[in-house]
Each structure stands twice: as structure tokens, then as C-alpha cells.
Design an enzyme around this catalytic site. Structure first.
Site, PDB file in Angstrom:
ATOM      1  N   ILE A  74       1.125  -1.196  -0.022  1.00 12.57           N
ATOM      2  CA  ILE A  74      -0.055   0.119  -0.142  1.00 12.57           C
ATOM      3  C   ILE A  74       0.800   1.264   0.059  1.00 12.57           C
ATOM      4  CG2 ILE A  74      -1.609   1.306   1.409  1.00 12.57           C
ATOM      5  CD1 ILE A  74      -2.893  -1.447   2.085  1.00 12.57           C
ATOM      6  N   ALA A 119       4.941   3.903   2.445  1.00 17.02           N
ATOM      7  CA  ALA A 119       4.278   2.710   1.862  1.00 17.02           C
ATOM      8  C   ALA A 119       4.445   1.665   3.076  1.00 17.02           C
ATOM      9  CB  ALA A 119       5.014   2.290   0.655  1.00 17.02           C
ATOM     10  N   LYS A 120       3.698   0.707   2.770  1.00 18.00           N
ATOM     11  CA  LYS A 120       3.862  -0.539   3.778  1.00 18.00           C
ATOM     12  C   LYS A 120       3.386  -1.780   2.973  1.00 18.00           C
ATOM     13  CE  LYS A 120       5.023  -1.070   7.909  1.00 18.00           C
ATOM     14  NZ  LYS A 120       6.156  -0.922   8.986  1.00 18.00           N
ATOM     15  N   GLY A 121       3.955  -2.889   3.463  1.00 20.39           N
ATOM     16  CA  GLY A 121       3.544  -4.170   2.928  1.00 20.39           C
ATOM     17  C   GLY A 121       3.230  -5.367   3.965  1.00 20.39           C
TER      18      GLY A 121
END
Ligand code: NAD
Length: 473
Positions: A74, A119-121
Site C-alpha cells: 500500500i 508505503a507498507k507491505g
């Protein structure tokens, strides 16, 4: 509005924008008749997410069976630079959590003036249930799934809960195969040193977390004049606590410290406190997922670290304490939060201090090494009680700052020494500390967290404005 984690962060962003709009001295070059519309456009951009990518990773188990697990990347916002943020392997991963963490990354990068967005995953698995070979396949398939959206000048992932340098090395390996023409080293940070990782990355977050507190007490408050502190009883009470700790220290007394979480961040922060040359501490308590250990005279942290490195956890019985060579009382794991200490480091998980236990907190200073360990309700209550909370986006940014140095060194393939890494990290953080602490104490802002959000959002908003992104396309 539903009170999900991301809804709460969006509300905080909106409140910061409202207060910027109400400040006639902020961005005076915006014409008066356009202000309302442009600020609302900025709010719309920063409270929505650029891109949510969800897919399912094919996972072939070692026994030959196949399943598919949800995976996310995201990307919240990239006005300040390439997207950046960790990848989490955890059963609790869900879209709202990942989106919230992506927003917090945008804010953290902006607060510390890094050339990154947020962002992040995440992959919804419990990594402890998978073999190394299975984790290897999950890591490679993650890169295959998101290959079009990540890269050294697009979105640069890093480790987070449940991932580590081994996972980053696997991911970089796959990225190199898929993108043979690119500078693959800069595509992920938090890699092993042999693979372009920064020296000292492992300890960076814990050291930075400790210094967010020690710098405030010793380097800033000691020399700052009470007359300059805002005329507000909470701010003055908190400032007096800092002065009192310095006075006690000068008189040879020790500051009492407790550290929740004895992993990478908490273990490092505890050792930094115990060995600090400027401030004398007794680290009287540490805890992990099993147990709280307490010794009023201070714990033997080296022995505890040696034991926990070997066994993956703190000693939790009389026999184990004997094996470790440590003298301590054993308490239940939650007991650490209500001990009579001066400083409490939270370096385990989110949501540790909540409406249920906020009344029991005795610490005068709380330092957030973990992300979001204090709920909003508890945060407001503790602030009202005069507890000084050094928030996550300020305290635990050492990791992303050193990630930035790693990315920088990988672009030119000239690698920093550990001393250079710490000197740069320290200088970078001190710039932010100085700005935030002075603003908070002199302007009487609601909390240090609000000050951090305000500073970050001001930077993001002014970039959006200067890039012409607030006008209709
Ligand atoms: P880690 O896995 O090395 O350590 C976590 C520690 O917390 C362990 O000692 C574990 O036993 C303990 N713990 C787990 N559940 C607990 C519970 N219910 N009560 C008390 N202790 C418990 O993880 P870490 O890298 O030290 O990260 C800790 C926190 O800091 C996480 O929230 C992480 O997101 C955050 N953080 C880490 C970094 C980093 O660079 N490592 C950067 C930013 C934020």
C-alpha cells in the site's frame, strides 16, 4: 467515522490541516480567497491513499500441498520522495493496518526530512509456522507479485515484524533476476552487510529510541530556561520533571528505567540506558512475551541478553534465572507497565497502554520504540496527568534513517563505516528533536505527538502546494 486505526490517523491529519488553515502566518503566499479550497484539497490528498495493491501469493508447502495467502503493498503518498516502508509477515496483517502504517511512514519520513514518501507491505501469515524454504518461496513470490510497483526509484521496502535481513536478501535476489538492468542493491534496505546493508542497522532503532529521551533530558532541558516554557501547567510540570531528573543525576542518584520488550529495539535501548555516560540509570525491569523481571538495584542486562540470544526469550523461572546468573523477581508480563519508575520504554507491540490500564501507569516519561503502543484515549489521559510521551514517529525513526543511508551507499557502492552511520543518524535525529521539543515546550501545543504530526503535515502540504498539486488537473 469508524474508529479504525487508519480512520484515527486520517482524523489527526485533518485536525492538523484545520490548525494550519487557522494560522494566518502559514504559507502567506497563498491568496486569501483560495486558502480554504487549497487546504481542503491538501486534506483530501493526505487522507486518501495513492494505491492499494492486494494479491494472493501462491505457496507450495514442503509436503507438496498448495495454498494462497493474502499479500499487500500500500503506497500512501510520494510527494516528498520515493515510497518507503517495511514488509510485515504476521497473521494480524489486514488492509486497514497496512494502510495506517503506510500513512505513518509518510509522516515519519516528512518529520525527519527524508527524501521519501510512505508505503507498507504485508503478508498474512505467521512466519513461525513455515519452514525456511517456505519463507524463501513466499519472499520471492511477493517480489514477483509487486515487481511493477517496487524498485530503487519507485518504492523501497525494508524489514518489519516477522521479516529480517535474510528475507530482504532473498527479495533482492529475486528483484535482480526480474530486473537485470537496474541498480538492484537499492531496491530493498535492511539487507545483510555482505549484500549492501548498512553497518549498525540492527541496533539503529533502539539507539535512536534511547537518544530521543536522553537528548531531551540531558542535552536540551538541562540548558533550557524555564522562563521560555509556555505558560501552561502541563508543559511546566513536564519540564520540571526533566530538570529534576538532571538534578538527581548531578547529585549522583540514578534514574529508574523499565523496558517492555527485550528484542531488537528494547534490548538495545535497555543497554544504551545502562551504559550511558551522561545519565546514570538503573534499568530495574525488562519484560518480554512471557515475563517481567524486576531488581530494584538494576538488572544485569549483559547476562540477560546472553540468555535471550541463546534461548530466544528472557529467563522465566527460578532455574532459568540461576542458569542465566541473574538475580530478579519474576512477575507476570503486564506488570512492567505499572511499576514505580521514572521512564518506561515501550518496545514490544501496539496497543499496550489502553483505557483499561492507563490509570496504573506511574512512569513520568514514556518512550515509544514500538509503533502505536499507546491508544489515543490513553494518550490523551496520560498527557492530562502530565506524563511526557515521546511518540513513535519521533523516537523510532533510527531504522528508516539508517535505511536511507543504506539506499544512498548502494547507489554509489561506497559503504559507510559503523561510526559514520551512527554519526549521521544521530545528527539527523538531533535536528528533528531540537525542532520538535522547542516547538512543543515554547508554544504550548497539545502534545509532542501533535507537534510531530503538525511539523510533518506542514512539510507535506507545502510540497504539495509548491509542486502545484493542489490545483485542479
Ligand atoms: P523483536 O521481535 O526483536 O522484539 C519484540 C519483543 O517484544 C520481544 O522481546 C518479545 O518477546 C516482546 N513481546 C512480544 N509480545 C509481547 C507482549 N505481549 N508483552 C511484552 N513483550 C512482548 O521486535 P523489534 O524489532 O524489537 O520491534 C519491536 C517493536 O518496535 C515493534 O512494534 C516494531 O514494529 C517496532 N519497530 C521496530 C523497528 C526496527 O527497526 N526493528 C523500527 C521501527 C519500529
Amino acid at each position: 467515522m469508524a474508529s479504525t486505526q487508519s480512520a484515527q490517523t486520517k482524523l489527526t491529519i485533518k485536525q492538523a490541516i484545520d490548525s494550519m488553515l487557522a494560522d494566518p502566518e502559514y504559507l502567506t503566499d497563498i491568496p486569501e480567497d483560495q486558502r480554504e479550497q487549497l487546504f481542503r484539497a491538501g486534506e483530501e490528498i493526505l487522507t486518501t491513499t495513492d494505491k492499494v495493491i492486494k494479491g494472493y501469493i501462491r505457496l507450495t508447502r514442503d509436503d507438496g500441498s498448495m495454498s494462497r495467502v493474502p499479500a499487500y503493498r500500500i503506497q500512501h503518498n510520494n510527494i516528498a520522495g520515493f515510497y518507503k516502508g517495511g514488509i510485515r509477515f504476521s497473521e494480524a496483517v489486514n488492509e486497514d493496518e497496512v494502510e495506517n502504517l503506510a500513512m505513518l511512514m509518510t509522516l515519519k519520513s516528512a518529520l525527519h526530512k527524508l527524501p521519501y514518501g510512505g508505503a507498507k507491505g504485508g503478508v498474512q501469515i505467521n512466519p513461525r509456522n513455515y519452514s525456511d524454504r517456505e519463507l524463501y518461496r513466499i519472499s520471492r513470490n511477493y517480489v514477483k507479485l509487486f515487481n511493477n510497483d517496487i524498485g530503487p526509484t519507485q518504492d523501497i521496502p525494508a524489514p518489519d515484524i516477522g521479516t529480517n535481513e535474510k528475507v530482504m536478501d532473498w527479495m533482492v535476489g529475486e528483484y535482480k533476476v526480474l530486473n537485470p538492468d537496474e541498480n538492484y542493491l537499492g531496491s530493498f534496505t535492511g539487507k545483510s552487510v555482505e549484500n549492501g546493508g548498512a553497518r549498525g542497522r540492527r541496533e539503529a532503532t533502539g539507539r535512536g529510541t534511547y537518544h530521543s529521551y536522553a537528548w531531551l533530558v540531558y542535552d536540551w532541558a538541562k540548558h533550557f530556561d524555564m522562563d521560555k516554557v509556555a505558560d501552561h501547567h502541563i508543559h511546566r510540570q513536564q519540564f520540571q520533571v526533566l530538570k529534576d531528573l538532571n538534578l538527581r543525576n548531578e547529585q549522583g542518584g540514578a534514574i529508574r528505567v523499565a523496558v517492555q520488550g527485550f528484542g531488537n529495539v528494547g534490548g538495545t535501548a535497555a543497554l544504551e540506558a545502562a551504559h550511558c555516560k551522561k545519565l546514570k540509570h538503573h534499568v530495574v525491569s525488562v519484560s518480554d512475551h512471557n515475563v517481567t523481571l524486576f531488581n530494584n538495584q538494576g538488572l544485569d542486562l549483559e547476562k540477560l541478553q546472553a540468555f535471550s540470544r541463546k534461548h530466544g526469550q528472557l529467563p522465566s523461572s527460578a532455574e532459568e534465572l540461576k542458569t542465566a546468573g541473574v538475580v530478579a523477581d519474576i512477575m507476570e508480563r503486564g506488570a512492567i507497565l505499572s511499576l514505580d519508575v521514572d521512564v518506561l520504554f515501550l518496545a514490544a507491540l501496539e496497543n499496550q497502554i489502553t483505557a483499561n490500564n492507563m490509570n496504573d501507569v506511574h512512569a513520568k516519561i514514556i518512550v515509544e520504540g514500538a509503533n502505536a503502543p499507546v491508544t489515543q484515549e490513553a494518550d490523551e489521559y496520560l498527557q492530562e496527568q502530565g506524563v511526557l510521551i515521546i511518540p513513535d514517529i519521533l523516537a523510532n525513526a533510527g531504522g528508516v534513517i539508517v535505511s536511507y543511508l543504506e539506499w544512498r551507499q548502494d547507489r554509489v557502492t561506497r559503504f559507510y563505516t559503523e561510526e559514520q552511520v551512527y554519526a549521521e543518524m544521530q545528527a539527523h535525529m538531533v535536528d528533528t528533536f531540537a525542532e520538535v521539543y522547542e516547538t512543543y515546550f515554547t508554544r504550548g501545543i497539545a502534545s509532542i505527538r501533535t507537534t510531530c504530526f503538525g511539523n510533518a503535515i506542514r512539510r507535506l502540504f507545502s510540497l504539495l502546494y509548491r509542486h502545484g498539486r493542489l490545483y485542479s488537473a
